[in-house]
Design a protein around this motif. Structure first.
Motif, PDB file in Angstrom:
ATOM      1  N   LEU A  14      -4.355  -2.925   8.522  1.00 53.70           N
ATOM      2  CA  LEU A  14      -4.147  -3.348   7.183  1.00 53.70           C
ATOM      3  C   LEU A  14      -3.074  -4.209   6.830  1.00 53.70           C
ATOM      4  O   LEU A  14      -1.817  -4.237   7.049  1.00 53.70           O
ATOM      5  N   TRP A  39       1.005  -1.153   0.077  1.00 52.38           N
ATOM      6  CA  TRP A  39       0.170   0.140   0.154  1.00 52.38           C
ATOM      7  C   TRP A  39       0.913   1.344   0.089  1.00 52.38           C
ATOM      8  O   TRP A  39       1.908   1.375   0.914  1.00 52.38           O
ATOM      9  N   LEU A  58     -10.488   2.788   4.431  1.00 52.98           N
ATOM     10  CA  LEU A  58      -9.737   1.598   4.941  1.00 52.98           C
ATOM     11  C   LEU A  58     -10.745   0.594   5.993  1.00 52.98           C
ATOM     12  O   LEU A  58     -10.620  -0.598   5.851  1.00 52.98           O
ATOM     13  N   LYS A  71       3.325  -1.025   3.840  1.00 54.87           N
ATOM     14  CA  LYS A  71       3.027   0.273   3.538  1.00 54.87           C
ATOM     15  C   LYS A  71       4.044   1.213   3.456  1.00 54.87           C
ATOM     16  O   LYS A  71       4.879   1.274   4.169  1.00 54.87           O
TER      17      LYS A  71
END
Length: 224
Positions: free
Chosen positions: A103, A11, A215, A107
């Motif tokens: 998540l 991400w 999200l 990232k």
């Protein structure tokens, strides 16, 4: 998780007006500093300085890129000056902090700002330890988004497979090179100045007004 996002391993997030609301208008403070810098550089009045600033931003991706080409400005001096602002108007969003913590995958932050400034902003947002890496304007060799070379350099540096990555950004035109590489793209349409400028809607897979809320929604769908 939404089928188009189920394959995402990495991400990638823009920073300014993306990980915090554009309504905080933090950029107004940076705008003032840029105007002061340009007035001093060119010996012009505030009106002319703003015209120069915005023209370079639209034509080159950042004001800095235009000033470097037109006036051989030292990028580190410029960035140190314009980023010397008070960050009191931004604060942590608990929903975003929690969502990023949950998540899955790596990232990253991909920003046209400097790493020092980005670190200060992330600290203020409660996200100092939320990311696996940061790719800033220095790492881009001052070729800012949406220059495709910077996207390729980001992927090479961190071993990102673009077709298994998602890019979240408030400037719609910055999604175009990401989509060309095969990334899933998310436009944060939250009122950023010129956020829709030169948008190609074929290059936008999802649109949200709030990254944390979005999200949270996709994470809840994954759990359902």
């Amino acid at each position: 998780m939404i089928p188009a996002l189920a394959h995402v391993d990495d991400w990638i997030f823009d920073l300014d007006n993306c990980l915090y609301p554009a309504a905080t208008n933090l950029f107004a403070l940076i705008d003032v500093r840029m105007g002061e810098y340009i007035q001093r550089l060119l010996g012009c009045d505030p009106v002319e300085a703003r015209s120069v600033q915005k023209r370079h931003f639209l034509e080159h991706g950042t004001t800095l890129a235009g000033l470097m080409r037109s006036h051989n400005v030292d990028p580190r001096e410029f960035l140190c000056f314009v980023h010397d602002i008070d960050l009191a108007r931004i604060a942590a969003d608990p929903a975003l902090v929690a969502a990023l913590d949950r998540l899955p995958g790596r990232k990253f932050v991909f920003t046209n700002a400097s790493e020092d400034y980005a670190a200060r902003v992330l600290e203020r947002l409660g996200l100092a330890n939320a990311f696996d890496g940061l790719h800033d304007i220095h790492a881009m060799n001052y070729a800012p988004k949406p220059d495709p070379a910077s996207y390729r350099a980001l992927c090479e540096r961190f071993g990102i497979e673009p077709t298994r990555a998602a890019f979240v950004e408030d400037m719609a035109r910055n999604l175009i090179p990401a989509k060309a590489l095969g990334m899933t793209t998310i436009w944060v349409d939250n009122g950023s100045e010129k956020g829709g400028h030169d948008a190609d809607h074929e290059a936008i897979d999802f649109v949200t007004h709030d990254v944390g809320a979005w999200l949270h929604e996709i994470l809840e769908e994954e759990m359902a």
